[in-house]
Structures are given as structure tokens and as C-alpha cells.
Design an enzyme around this catalytic site. Structure first.
Site, PDB file in Angstrom:
ATOM      1  N   THR A 245      -0.333 -10.698  -0.981  1.00 22.28           N
ATOM      2  CA  THR A 245      -0.788  -9.684  -2.205  1.00 22.28           C
ATOM      3  C   THR A 245      -1.435 -10.159  -3.138  1.00 22.28           C
ATOM      4  O   THR A 245      -2.253  -9.451  -3.717  1.00 22.28           O
ATOM      5  CB  THR A 245       0.666  -9.117  -2.729  1.00 22.28           C
ATOM      6  OG1 THR A 245       1.320 -10.306  -3.150  1.00 22.28           O
ATOM      7  CG2 THR A 245       1.528  -8.366  -1.714  1.00 22.28           C
ATOM      8  N   ASP A 246      -1.710 -11.641  -3.368  1.00 20.91           N
ATOM      9  CA  ASP A 246      -2.314 -12.037  -4.463  1.00 20.91           C
ATOM     10  C   ASP A 246      -3.802 -11.714  -4.298  1.00 20.91           C
ATOM     11  O   ASP A 246      -4.544 -11.068  -5.544  1.00 20.91           O
ATOM     12  CB  ASP A 246      -2.338 -13.579  -4.405  1.00 20.91           C
ATOM     13  CG  ASP A 246      -0.961 -14.052  -4.711  1.00 20.91           C
ATOM     14  OD1 ASP A 246      -0.195 -13.078  -5.201  1.00 20.91           O
ATOM     15  OD2 ASP A 246      -0.514 -15.207  -4.816  1.00 20.91           O
TER      16      ASP A 246
ATOM     17  N   THR B 188       3.260 -13.441   1.977  1.00 16.84           N
ATOM     18  CA  THR B 188       4.742 -13.274   1.695  1.00 16.84           C
ATOM     19  C   THR B 188       5.404 -12.339   2.906  1.00 16.84           C
ATOM     20  O   THR B 188       6.436 -12.646   3.277  1.00 16.84           O
ATOM     21  CB  THR B 188       5.069 -12.674   0.240  1.00 16.84           C
ATOM     22  OG1 THR B 188       4.273 -13.503  -0.413  1.00 16.84           O
ATOM     23  CG2 THR B 188       6.458 -12.420   0.228  1.00 16.84           C
TER      24      THR B 188
ATOM     25  N   GLU C  98     -22.872  -1.769 -26.540  1.00 15.61           N
ATOM     26  CA  GLU C  98     -23.114  -2.869 -27.511  1.00 15.61           C
ATOM     27  C   GLU C  98     -24.128  -3.772 -27.345  1.00 15.61           C
ATOM     28  O   GLU C  98     -24.637  -4.412 -27.960  1.00 15.61           O
ATOM     29  CB  GLU C  98     -21.717  -3.538 -27.782  1.00 15.61           C
ATOM     30  CG  GLU C  98     -20.885  -2.614 -28.780  1.00 15.61           C
ATOM     31  CD  GLU C  98     -19.391  -3.241 -29.008  1.00 15.61           C
ATOM     32  OE1 GLU C  98     -19.588  -4.210 -29.869  1.00 15.61           O
ATOM     33  OE2 GLU C  98     -18.596  -3.002 -28.450  1.00 15.61           O
TER      34      GLU C  98
ATOM     35  N   LYS D 248      -3.625  -5.559  -7.993  1.00 12.22           N
ATOM     36  CA  LYS D 248      -2.268  -5.890  -8.106  1.00 12.22           C
ATOM     37  C   LYS D 248      -1.842  -6.030  -9.576  1.00 12.22           C
ATOM     38  O   LYS D 248      -2.781  -6.518 -10.393  1.00 12.22           O
ATOM     39  CB  LYS D 248      -2.268  -7.184  -7.357  1.00 12.22           C
ATOM     40  CG  LYS D 248      -0.662  -7.882  -7.372  1.00 12.22           C
ATOM     41  CD  LYS D 248      -0.617  -9.253  -6.730  1.00 12.22           C
ATOM     42  CE  LYS D 248       0.839  -9.598  -6.795  1.00 12.22           C
ATOM     43  NZ  LYS D 248       1.216 -11.133  -6.269  1.00 12.22           N
TER      44      LYS D 248
ATOM     45  N   TYR E  18       9.899 -19.848  -1.498  1.00 16.41           N
ATOM     46  CA  TYR E  18       9.655 -19.628   0.131  1.00 16.41           C
ATOM     47  C   TYR E  18       8.043 -20.064   0.031  1.00 16.41           C
ATOM     48  O   TYR E  18       7.319 -20.430  -0.815  1.00 16.41           O
ATOM     49  CB  TYR E  18       9.646 -18.186   0.327  1.00 16.41           C
ATOM     50  CG  TYR E  18       8.585 -17.251  -0.402  1.00 16.41           C
ATOM     51  CD1 TYR E  18       8.816 -16.948  -1.629  1.00 16.41           C
ATOM     52  CD2 TYR E  18       7.385 -16.902   0.297  1.00 16.41           C
ATOM     53  CE1 TYR E  18       7.722 -16.175  -2.236  1.00 16.41           C
ATOM     54  CE2 TYR E  18       6.250 -16.292  -0.286  1.00 16.41           C
ATOM     55  CZ  TYR E  18       6.667 -15.916  -1.608  1.00 16.41           C
ATOM     56  OH  TYR E  18       5.359 -15.128  -2.102  1.00 16.41           O
TER      57      TYR E  18
HETATM   58  N1  ASP Z   1       1.248 -15.765  -2.674  1.00 16.72           N
HETATM   59  C1  ASP Z   1       1.536 -14.519  -1.735  1.00 16.72           C
HETATM   60  C2  ASP Z   1       0.221 -14.418  -0.917  1.00 16.72           C
HETATM   61  O1  ASP Z   1      -0.550 -13.692  -1.640  1.00 16.72           O
HETATM   62  C3  ASP Z   1       2.073 -13.480  -2.585  1.00 16.72           C
HETATM   63  C4  ASP Z   1       2.435 -12.392  -1.779  1.00 16.72           C
HETATM   64  O2  ASP Z   1       2.014 -12.175  -0.518  1.00 16.72           O
HETATM   65  O3  ASP Z   1       3.290 -11.590  -2.078  1.00 16.72           O
HETATM   66  O4  ASP Z   1       0.191 -14.730   0.145  1.00 16.72           O
END
Ligand code: ASP
Length: 360
Positions: A123-124, A44, A317, A196, A57
Site C-alpha cells: 500500500t505504501d 502486506t 503568488e 494513501k 511482519y
Molecule cells: N510496507 C508495506 C508495503 O507497502 C505496507 C502495505 O503493504 O500495507 O508493501
């Protein structure tokens, strides 16, 4: 200066010497700044949308040189150059891109091409790439990942600040020797611990077991704790372009889950299975029987937990010795998978594999 003195040849000479001196000092000062290479993979932070007020986007559209252009003042603190390694949303991250990234990082440091490296990333799956790099990059020089939650075209895009902060973290002398880090929304996180935590918020990352290890703010970097396993033990793998990682899959446990997925993976002859168990890495009877079948087929089964914090304890367990399983300690299932893939290139011995999980 009067027009008379301007035309004076001595004054003219003096002026040009001063200009030359000024330029030399500037060039010298610039050359003294730390050299930072930004390796871009998309996400992103490089995303572009049709309008500033809509969420839709496409990730990974904007090239790295344009991203660097959003933070012109960074030139005062570092000599920056960028390289495009990939241009993907990190949901499409692959082991091949991980390898390409790791091999380039190792080459940059082996040839002393940079003092610090920043990786821009979606971020994913950022936490997975960070941990993978942590396990295969032997240098103690900084590697800092960052990204953004809002695309470059959005109102209050967070990418430029995150990128600037990541550079300040990467060039800070205190960063050396801390392994791979994630710098995000002013927090600094250890690659092993970070996760995340939010689908859309700008404070998307945290380390549920340990919290952030530091803060980047206003060009300043402060560390308040050390990484949990910072001793930098020898890495589980020396990565080359030919390295083939074994197949390890993750199976999620939930109430009344049938064990079909485990049986499917047995039929696929995978090398390892990580179970994202409930609580302390627990699973139901159907899973228990299927796990026995997987172990009998020679597959390494690692118990992890779908709970975001805490460790999975040996022989609690579930009696791991009897069942033939190992535990992830406090690694999330997605990170346990990475460590198991790397460790399986070295050994299939369960005792040694378990030791790896208590070490890295
Ligand atoms: N889907 C995007 C990615 O992981 C989300 C992000 O970058 O925030 O590339």
C-alpha cells in the site's frame, strides 16, 4: 435406486451419459467465465508475521497461488491464474519493476491472454504504481490494483476480501474504459486521484479531491461517478524494456527550509525537480533563489504542494512565466514526478510540458 436397477446395463449407460453431460456442462460453464490474471508484486497482502496478535511482519512472503487459495469461491466467478512479478514491500518498489509490470500487462492484452488484470501490491506506493500504469497502458481493458493493511497471518486480515473485491471490480463490464483503478476496503478509486491516507487503518485510501468513484460490496460493483480525466488521451510514452526514464527528484518545503537539497540536485545534473511546496505550491526566498539556479541550469522545475487536496495554480503568488517553472495542477508531488519523468522522454519544452500536466 435399487441394486437391481443399478446392475441393469441400460441404466448403467444412462448414468454414465448423465455424469458425462454434467461434467461437460460444468467445464463449458467454467470456460465461459472471464479470464483474470493476477500479477503479484508483494506487499502486506502477501505478508507473514510470527503471531496473529502482533503488528510485526515481513511483506511479500506469501506466493500468489497461496493468496488465491484464500478465496476459493472466486472460482465460481472467474478463471483465475497468478504470476509473480516481484516480491517486495512497496517501499522498495523500483522503476524497473514498474516497467516489467507494464510490459507484461501490455503483452497480456496484446495477445488476448486475459479479460481483466488484478495487481496485488503493497500500500505504501500503490498510488504511484497505479498512476504510472495508467499513463503507459494503452488498453481500455481493466487493470485493478489492491493490497491489504494487515498481513495474511493477522487477526481479521483484510487481504482476502480486498482481493475478492478487486476481482469483482476487474470483471465488471462497467469497469472497461475507466483506466487503472485501485480497489480497497470496498472503495473504488481512480489511479490519478487516489492517495494513501492512513499509516495503519484498513480504510487506508481515499481521493482527497474527488472521493471514491464506486463501491464493491458483497460481489456487487456500483459506480457513482466517472474518472476525472477518463477520455484516455494518447499515452505520454510507449514503454519498452530499453526505455530509460530521466531522473526527477522531489524536494519538500517547510518553514525556514534551507535550499541545500536543491543545490545538491543541481550538482547531480538531474533532469527535473518537483517541489512539494506549501499551500498553493509556494516556497521561501532561499528556495526561490535556488529554483532560479536550477532553471538556469536547464532543469525543469515543477511546483506541486504538500497539501493533500486542491490545485497549484499558474501565476498566483508565484509568476511561473518569470521564474521559468511549471505547475503540477492537482497532482501530488509523487505523481507529478512520475508524469514529469514520462513527459521528459518526449519534450523539454515548458509549454508542452505544462500542457501535459493539464491533460493527464
Ligand atoms: N510496507 C508495506 C508495503 O507497502 C505496507 C502495505 O503493504 O500495507 O508493501
Amino acid at each position: 435406486m435399487t441394486s437391481k436397477s443399478k446392475n441393469n446395463p441400460i441404466m448403467k449407460k444412462l448414468l454414465s451419459i448423465l455424469v458425462l453431460l454434467f461434467i461437460t456442462v460444468q467445464v463449458y460453464a467454467q470456460a465461459q467465465l472471464p479470464r483474470v490474471i493476477i500479477l503479484a508484486t508483494g506487499g502486506t497482502i502477501a505478508g507473514a508475521g510470527a503471531s496473529a496478535d502482533r503488528a510485526g511482519y515481513t511483506a511479500g512472503k506469501i506466493p500468489i497461488d497461496d493468496l488465491i487459495g484464500t478465496i476459493p469461491s472466486v472460482k465460481k466467478i472467474a478463471n483465475i491464474s497468478g504470476e509473480q512479478i516481484a516480491s517486495v514491500g512497496s517501499q522498495d518498489m523500483t522503476i524497473d519493476v514498474w516497467k516489467k509490470l507494464a510490459i507484461r500487462i501490455n503483452e497480456i492484452y496484446a495477445k488476448n491472454e486475459a479479460d481483466a488484470i488484478v495487481v496485488t501490491h503493497g500500500t505504501d506506493t500503490q498510488e504511484e504504481t497505479a498512476y504510472f500504469l495508467d499513463l503507459v497502458v494503452p488498453s481500455d481493458k481493466p487493470v485493478v490494483l489492491t493490497g491489504s493493511m494487515r498481513p495474511a497471518t493477522a487477526i481479521s486480515a483484510d487481504g482476502p476480501k480486498n482481493l475478492y473485491d478487486a476481482i469483482t471490480v476487474a470483471i465488471n463490464p462497467e469497469t472497461k474504459g475507466r483506466g487503472v483503478l485501485v480497489s480497497f476496503n470496498e472503495g473504488i478509486f481512480d489511479a490519478r486521484e487516489v492517495m494513501k491516507m492512513s499509516t495503519t487503518k484498513t480504510n487506508a485510501f481515499d481521493s482527497p479531491n474527488t472521493g471514491a468513484i464506486g463501491q464493491a460490496y458483497d460481489g456487487r460493483v456500483e459506480y457513482y461517478s466517472n474518472s476525472v480525466r477518463e477520455v484516455n488521451p494518447p499515452k505520454p510514452l510507449q514503454l519498452t524494456a530499453d526505455t530509460k526514464l530521466p531522473r526527477v527528484d522531489i524536494v519538500y518545503m517547510y518553514a525556514d527550509a534551507p535550499a541545500d537539497q536543491i543545490d545538491f540536485l543541481i550538482s547531480k545534473k538531474v533532469d527535473g525537480i518537483v517541489i512539494a511546496g506549501v499551500g498553493n505550491g509556494n516556497f521561501n526566498k532561499a528556495y526561490m533563489d535556488a529554483v532560479k539556479r536550477a532553471v538556469a541550469a536547464g532543469i525543469i522545475v515543477c511546483r506541486a504542494s504538500r497539501a493533500p487536496s486542491g490545485r497549484v495554480v499558474l501565476h498566483d503568488e508565484i509568476n511561473d512565466e518569470e521564474l521559468g517553472t511549471i505547475v503540477s495542477d492537482d497532482l501530488t508531488p509523487q505523481k507529478a514526478r512520475i508524469l514529469l519523468m514520462l513527459a521528459l522522454t518526449r519534450t523539454k519544452d515548458k509549454k508542452q510540458l505544462q500542457e501535459v500536466f493539464f491533460t493527464y
